[in-house]
Scaffold this motif. Structure first.
Motif, PDB file in Angstrom:
ATOM      1  N   ALA A 210      -5.101 -16.568  27.247  1.00  0.00           N
ATOM      2  CA  ALA A 210      -3.757 -16.844  27.766  1.00  0.00           C
ATOM      3  C   ALA A 210      -3.139 -17.977  26.958  1.00  0.00           C
ATOM      4  O   ALA A 210      -3.835 -18.755  26.316  1.00  0.00           O
ATOM      5  CB  ALA A 210      -3.801 -17.209  29.251  1.00  0.00           C
TER       6      ALA A 210
ATOM      7  N   SER B 289      -5.270 -12.026  30.228  1.00  0.00           N
ATOM      8  CA  SER B 289      -3.905 -11.557  30.463  1.00  0.00           C
ATOM      9  C   SER B 289      -3.039 -11.580  29.213  1.00  0.00           C
ATOM     10  O   SER B 289      -2.115 -10.783  29.079  1.00  0.00           O
ATOM     11  CB  SER B 289      -3.242 -12.439  31.529  1.00  0.00           C
TER      12      SER B 289
ATOM     13  N   TRP C 234      -1.021 -13.972  28.845  1.00  0.00           N
ATOM     14  CA  TRP C 234       0.252 -14.502  29.340  1.00  0.00           C
ATOM     15  C   TRP C 234       0.894 -15.348  28.241  1.00  0.00           C
ATOM     16  O   TRP C 234       0.202 -16.107  27.564  1.00  0.00           O
ATOM     17  CB  TRP C 234       0.031 -15.369  30.590  1.00  0.00           C
ATOM     18  N   PRO C 235       2.213 -15.230  28.001  1.00  0.00           N
ATOM     19  CA  PRO C 235       3.228 -14.561  28.820  1.00  0.00           C
ATOM     20  C   PRO C 235       3.505 -13.111  28.446  1.00  0.00           C
ATOM     21  O   PRO C 235       4.486 -12.526  28.930  1.00  0.00           O
ATOM     22  CB  PRO C 235       4.465 -15.416  28.546  1.00  0.00           C
TER      23      PRO C 235
ATOM     24  N   ASP D  26       1.591 -10.489  32.975  1.00  0.00           N
ATOM     25  CA  ASP D  26       1.415 -11.380  34.123  1.00  0.00           C
ATOM     26  C   ASP D  26      -0.004 -11.937  34.157  1.00  0.00           C
ATOM     27  O   ASP D  26      -0.966 -11.240  33.831  1.00  0.00           O
ATOM     28  CB  ASP D  26       1.707 -10.601  35.407  1.00  0.00           C
ATOM     29  N   TYR D  27      -0.135 -13.193  34.559  1.00  0.00           N
ATOM     30  CA  TYR D  27      -1.436 -13.852  34.542  1.00  0.00           C
ATOM     31  C   TYR D  27      -2.301 -13.556  35.763  1.00  0.00           C
ATOM     32  O   TYR D  27      -3.491 -13.857  35.764  1.00  0.00           O
ATOM     33  CB  TYR D  27      -1.285 -15.367  34.416  1.00  0.00           C
TER      34      TYR D  27
END
Length: 533
Positions: free
Chosen positions: A65, A430, A432-433, A436-437
């Motif tokens: 992430a 994930s 992220w961004p 979604d995390y």
């Protein structure tokens, strides 16, 4: 007075303790896992934190992430739900209406399919806001941006540019000028110096808010394969000077194709530096870019005749830098999307002398079966993002990724089960961004092979994971993927815990994202405790 406390629930999920319902914590470490009655006899005066009927797992870890850099990228209008050009125009106009006439307009998460054309240009920006507005949009894959003509002028960019990582400042196909498409990170870095950024305090406050949300979703740590934000250290130090990071951050700075031996040595020297809940550990490299952007490294060209080269003009320089890091005891993470990129990285890592350093390959969106077996045989590890499959590819092939690859190759991606069958340690994350995390949604999607909140056909359901496998990919397999221990609720580990209202292994995956996280603990301290609400 005892220095031990108990966290008691209906059940504890740990491969080291069967039929347990309680975790004993002492000085931030797991002291014991077992039945409450037995542990209570040993420590009768220990305080008890009780969560009746709940389920305790090891603390969830996002294996990949970008929380700090992601906040820099995810400024302004969220364009991820825009499906048409008209949607994009409306979203930009709504964002601009909240700003002063001279303020920059930002957007993020934009899918190229929303342009309703094969060419990525900034024409819709001009249509939406006129020809004089400064506009910066981060594309959905975070590997490219779309900027308005005034931004290009401010950055003194008037001609197309080719960059070392296969991207560049892109010219319009008809040769009439620049398109506004800024492809890959070296090109983005030509624009970023003119882009305004908020104060360190503002960024620190946003980061605390984001990481608190991650903790509320059950995360206790994130592996961060970048150190790109210009204010990164200042932001983290500001937070720790005024409080505490809600979750741990393991930050792996980049080794890029333009680096020489002295630059690599600086990465080695940086290892271990950090604060109370963050540190620099490991190094991230890229062998290629993205299929959607035409910068992945494929064994055969995509339908545009692209995706045939590495980020590194001389891939052997990548091999040299990885070897240097390896011999200095530094674990690496390599971004590899295309099948040729994955093959080259796997063969390069497998040829390194055995010294106990664990190297990992991330993403692996399309990879040959023989390479998966090779990865397993050579004890390499991987980190994949199940929601990239479910969110960004379409079962009928209507997405950019599938169109770029073309049939039948677009049926060969996202092989999460094949890795496990080959004995590979497979961490989940994930990105992220980009997505979604919330790990509950990703664990659900890993089982369903379609978005948990949509009723669509599954994408290669034979590659689905079980709930237990996905949970392991968010706990013990994450540290194992980089040669660390932890997140298994074993005695002596940091007391990082996630408390679920229901057992995620026994919950219908469609319902899993709605299961409440009752508490998260980092070092035995409650970061989230819903009982206090």
């Amino acid at each position: 007075m005892t220095d031990t406390k108990f966290i008691r629930a209906g059940r504890v999920i740990s491969e080291f303790s069967k039929d347990a319902d309680t975790v004993a914590i002492r000085q931030g470490k797991i002291a014991a896992v077992g039945k409450f009655e037995a542990l209570r006899q040993e420590r009768p005066d220990a305080p008890v934190e009780s969560f009746p009927d709940a389920v305790i797992t090891a603390g969830l870890i996002d294996g990949h992430a970008h929380p700090v850099w992601g906040l820099e990228m995810s400024r302004g209008a969220d364009l991820s739900a825009c499906e048409t050009r008209a949607d994009l125009i409306q979203a930009l106009q709504q964002e601009a209406a909240t700003l002063g006439s001279d303020d920059w307009v930002f957007g993020w998460g934009m899918l190229p399919t929303a342009l309703e054309t094969d060419e990525v240009t900034n024409d819709f920006i001009t249509e939406a806001l006129g020809a004089d507005r400064y506009v910066y949009i981060t594309m959905f894959d975070a590997h490219s941006a779309l900027v308005s003509d005034p931004v290009l002028a401010l950055a003194e960019l008037s001609e197309p540019v080719s960059t070392v990582d296969g991207g560049g400042i892109v010219q319009r196909r008809d040769g009439s000028g620049l398109s506004g498409h800024v492809l890959e990170f070296s090109a983005i870095d030509l624009v970023l110096p003119v882009v305004p950024r908020p104060s360190v305090e503002f960024q620190a406050n946003r980061l605390v808010e984001l990481l608190t949300g991650m903790a509320e979703a059950g995360l206790t740590e994130a592996y961060v394969p970048d150190a790109r934000p210009r204010d990164l250290v200042a932001i983290l130090e500001h937070i720790e000077a005024n409080g505490e990071l809600p979750i741990r951050l393991r930050i792996s700075p980049w080794c890029t194709p333009d680096m020489e031996a002295a630059d690599v040595q600086r990465l080695v020297d940086q290892q271990g530096q950090g604060g109370r809940r963050w540190c620099f550990e490991g190094v991230k490299l890229f062998i290629d870019g993205t299929v959607d952007g035409g910068t992945a490294w494929l064994e055969e060209p995509d339908t545009y005749g692209e995706c045939l080269s590495s980020f590194w003009h001389d891939p052997q320089k990548y091999a040299e830098h990885v070897r240097t890091l390896h011999l200095n005891g530094v674990a690496t993470i390599t971004h590899a999307i295309g099948d040729q990129g994955v093959r080259f990285v796997a063969e390069t890592l497998a040829a390194l002398p055995k010294n106990g350093v664990q190297h990992r390959i991330d993403h692996l969106e399309i990879v040959a079966e023989d390479v998966i077996e090779f990865i397993g045989e050579n004890q390499l590890t991987v980190c994949v993002q199940p929601s990239h499959c479910t969110l960004f590819t379409h079962p009928e092939g209507a997405d950019t990724w599938s169109k770029r690859l073309g049939a039948p190759r677009n049926q060969q991606g996202w092989k999460t089960r094949s890795f496990l069958q080959a004995g590979v340690v497979e961490a989940l994350g994930s990105d992220w961004p980009v997505a979604d995390y919330d790990p509950r949604g990703i664990i659900a999607d890993a089982q369903l092979r379609y978005p948990h909140d949509r009723n669509t056909k599954p994408i290669h359901p034979e590659q689905a994971l079980t709930a237990a496998e996905a949970l392991r990919g968010y706990t013990g397999y994450v540290p194992r993927s980089v040669g660390r221990t932890g997140s298994t609720l074993q005695v002596g580990e940091p007391a990082d815990l996630t408390v679920w209202a229901r057992d995620p292994r026994d919950t219908d995956p469609v319902d899993l994202p709605k299961v409440e996280i009752l508490a998260t603990c980092v070092d035995g301290q409650f970061v989230v405790d819903t009982r206090k609400h």
